[in-house]
Design an enzyme around this catalytic site. Structure first.
Site, PDB file in Angstrom:
ATOM      1  N   SER A   1       0.804  -1.273  -0.364  1.00 10.68           N
ATOM      2  CA  SER A   1       0.431   0.280  -0.206  1.00 10.68           C
ATOM      3  C   SER A   1       0.438   1.645   0.279  1.00 10.68           C
ATOM      4  O   SER A   1       0.355   2.502  -0.482  1.00 10.68           O
ATOM      5  CB  SER A   1      -0.745  -0.107   1.375  1.00 10.68           C
ATOM      6  OG  SER A   1      -1.731  -0.995   0.927  1.00 10.68           O
TER       7      SER A   1
ATOM      8  N   LYS B   1       0.159   3.489  -2.781  1.00 13.75           N
ATOM      9  CA  LYS B   1      -0.894   4.084  -3.155  1.00 13.75           C
ATOM     10  C   LYS B   1      -0.449   5.628  -3.133  1.00 13.75           C
ATOM     11  O   LYS B   1      -1.081   6.030  -3.809  1.00 13.75           O
ATOM     12  CB  LYS B   1      -1.736   3.758  -2.085  1.00 13.75           C
ATOM     13  CG  LYS B   1      -2.753   2.605  -2.270  1.00 13.75           C
ATOM     14  CD  LYS B   1      -3.405   1.700  -1.430  1.00 13.75           C
ATOM     15  CE  LYS B   1      -4.115   0.553  -1.187  1.00 13.75           C
ATOM     16  NZ  LYS B   1      -4.468   0.359  -0.253  1.00 13.75           N
TER      17      LYS B   1
ATOM     18  N   TYR C   1      -3.292  -2.270 -10.300  1.00 19.18           N
ATOM     19  CA  TYR C   1      -3.236  -2.560  -9.027  1.00 19.18           C
ATOM     20  C   TYR C   1      -2.459  -3.446  -8.334  1.00 19.18           C
ATOM     21  O   TYR C   1      -1.114  -3.563  -7.288  1.00 19.18           O
ATOM     22  CB  TYR C   1      -4.423  -2.300  -7.880  1.00 19.18           C
ATOM     23  CG  TYR C   1      -4.519  -2.764  -6.784  1.00 19.18           C
ATOM     24  CD1 TYR C   1      -4.152  -1.192  -5.674  1.00 19.18           C
ATOM     25  CD2 TYR C   1      -5.364  -3.745  -5.981  1.00 19.18           C
ATOM     26  CE1 TYR C   1      -4.157  -1.377  -4.837  1.00 19.18           C
ATOM     27  CE2 TYR C   1      -5.128  -3.535  -4.301  1.00 19.18           C
ATOM     28  CZ  TYR C   1      -5.011  -3.028  -4.124  1.00 19.18           C
ATOM     29  OH  TYR C   1      -4.877  -2.710  -2.214  1.00 19.18           O
TER      30      TYR C   1
ATOM     31  N   TYR D   1      -4.225   4.203   7.495  1.00 14.37           N
ATOM     32  CA  TYR D   1      -5.620   3.508   8.103  1.00 14.37           C
ATOM     33  C   TYR D   1      -6.096   3.673   9.162  1.00 14.37           C
ATOM     34  O   TYR D   1      -6.301   5.456   9.435  1.00 14.37           O
ATOM     35  CB  TYR D   1      -5.301   1.486   7.728  1.00 14.37           C
ATOM     36  CG  TYR D   1      -4.540   1.322   6.966  1.00 14.37           C
ATOM     37  CD1 TYR D   1      -5.375   1.737   5.131  1.00 14.37           C
ATOM     38  CD2 TYR D   1      -3.135   0.786   6.682  1.00 14.37           C
ATOM     39  CE1 TYR D   1      -4.275   1.242   3.592  1.00 14.37           C
ATOM     40  CE2 TYR D   1      -2.970   0.632   5.328  1.00 14.37           C
ATOM     41  CZ  TYR D   1      -3.519   1.042   4.195  1.00 14.37           C
ATOM     42  OH  TYR D   1      -2.897   0.679   3.396  1.00 14.37           O
TER      43      TYR D   1
ATOM     44  N   VAL E   1       1.329  -3.968   3.989  1.00 13.97           N
ATOM     45  CA  VAL E   1       1.194  -4.962   4.537  1.00 13.97           C
ATOM     46  C   VAL E   1       2.895  -5.538   4.369  1.00 13.97           C
ATOM     47  O   VAL E   1       2.544  -6.719   4.897  1.00 13.97           O
ATOM     48  CB  VAL E   1       0.147  -5.587   4.541  1.00 13.97           C
ATOM     49  CG1 VAL E   1      -1.380  -4.664   5.326  1.00 13.97           C
ATOM     50  CG2 VAL E   1      -0.114  -6.280   2.853  1.00 13.97           C
TER      51      VAL E   1
HETATM   52  O1  DON Z   1      -4.594  -4.793  -1.774  1.00 11.62           O
HETATM   53  C1  DON Z   1      -4.289  -5.383  -0.634  1.00 11.62           C
HETATM   54  O2  DON Z   1      -4.716  -6.074   0.313  1.00 11.62           O
HETATM   55  C2  DON Z   1      -2.957  -4.876  -0.595  1.00 11.62           C
HETATM   56  N1  DON Z   1      -1.926  -5.768  -1.565  1.00 11.62           N
HETATM   57  C3  DON Z   1      -2.254  -4.119  -0.260  1.00 11.62           C
HETATM   58  C4  DON Z   1      -2.689  -3.940   1.598  1.00 11.62           C
HETATM   59  C5  DON Z   1      -2.211  -2.670   2.176  1.00 11.62           C
HETATM   60  O3  DON Z   1      -0.328  -3.168   1.990  1.00 11.62           O
HETATM   61  C6  DON Z   1      -2.453  -2.201   3.031  1.00 11.62           C
HETATM   62  N2  DON Z   1      -1.478  -2.094   4.622  1.00 11.62           N
HETATM   63  N3  DON Z   1      -1.730  -1.336   5.720  1.00 11.62           N
END
Ligand code: DON
Length: 316
Positions: A60, A63, A185, A237, A255
């Site tokens: 993320s 993003k 994405y 978040y 993540v």
């Molecule tokens: O879409 C997802 O679930 C992951 N590719 C990215 C989510 C993410 O990194 C949230 N972070 N804390």
């Protein structure tokens, strides 16, 4: 700074709190105890400690950069017509849209980031992902690559994101083919970086879009301001309010265990530790940022932090 990073690394290395993300099966395979720290300055210096060169997927954290690029190449009004800039107070993968607009709350949660991918796909088609990879590589100061195994793992198992994609298509936030948009994405989330890459990427934002080492103008000035504002309010978040209060540095977590932080006009900070808390933020990453902010007075509203010195230099 070098010594401070080493001390911070030592102080938090023993913290085994949290657990690596395993909902993307491939993510669970890495060593959970890797721990890397790096700081790059707007003057072009680099400091590091621990596993600062260890690679992990950006997830993320991408993003923030995708939003920055979209603001520039799609235009602010067109982007804001599809995605808001309000903190959601919900988990990053929540299936919830802003009831007033029927649009994703902000570009830092999955729904908003998939919308950004949709806008880029509308404009650039298959060239959208190479554009993202290219700009993020310029921000890191070196060519970045995609972890194909993590990409495929999410492509095969990302049913929740697929559901979000179809809902976005249904409400008109995206207009193109859902599979092609999710492909952008998933790929952007699987870009490999190190803590050092994140530090340079942060320093590029801190240095109003110019990479302090290469001297290249990577991002548009206005887009950097918009990005930092959204990172400050939405980057962590449903811990974003606590983070702004306790740490006070625009930041974005992923993540994969990475966090990028930006001290305006001064520093880019990259941390990597894969053990996450319940919100999906790196446990040791949060501790390191808390300590750095308090030890060096980095909070945006800390009286010692000069932030942008432009206006005061004019007044002198
Ligand atoms: O879409 C997802 O679930 C992951 N590719 C990215 C989510 C993410 O990194 C949230 N972070 N804390």
């Amino acid at each position: 700074m070098r010594q401070a990073l080493r001390e911070l690394h030592e102080r938090h290395a023993g913290d085994r709190g949290g657990a690596p993300a395993d909902y993307i099966p491939e993510l669970a395979k890495g060593d959970p105890d890797r721990f890397g720290l790096a700081i790059a300055t707007a003057g072009g210096e680099l400091f590091q400690a621990g596993d600062a060169l260890a690679e992990f997927t950006i997830q993320s954290v991408s993003k923030a950069f995708a939003f920055c690029i979209a603001i520039e190449v799609i235009g602010r009004a067109a982007v804001l017509g599809r995605v808001g800039v309000e903190p959601s107070g919900d988990a990053f993968n929540a299936i919830v849209f802003d009831p007033r607009t029927n649009r994703p709350f902000n570009p830092m949660v999955n729904a908003g980031a998939i919308t950004i991918a949709g806008l880029l796909h509308e404009r650039f088609g298959d060239a959208a992902f190479p554009l993202l990879l290219d700009r993020m590589s310029q921000a890191a100061g070196q060519r970045l690559a995609v972890d194909e195994a993590v990409y495929r793992s999410e492509l095969e198992t990302g049913h929740r994101n697929r559901a979000i994609g179809h809902l976005l298509r249904n409400c008109g936030a995206i207009t193109g083919p859902v599979d092609a948009i999710l492909d952008i994405y998933f790929r952007q989330c699987a870009i490999l970086v190190s803590a050092i890459d994140l530090a340079w990427m942060g320093a590029t934002l801190a240095h109003i879009g110019e990479h302090p080492g290469t001297g290249r103008q990577v991002f548009d000035l206005g887009a950097v301001r918009d990005t930092l504002a959204v990172m400050f309010t939405c980057g962590m978040y449903d811990y974003s309010g606590g983070w702004a209060f306790n740490v006070g540095i625009p930041a974005k977590s992923g993540v994969g265990g990475g966090i990028v932080g930006v001290v305006n006009r001064q520093l880019g900070i990259g941390t990597f530790s894969p053990r996450l808390d319940a919100q999906g933020n790196s446990v040791r990453g949060i501790r390191v940022f808390e300590d750095l902010a308090s030890d060096f007075g980095l909070h945006a509203f800390e009286c010692l932090n000069q932030g942008s010195v432009f206006v005061t230099s004019l007044l002198r």
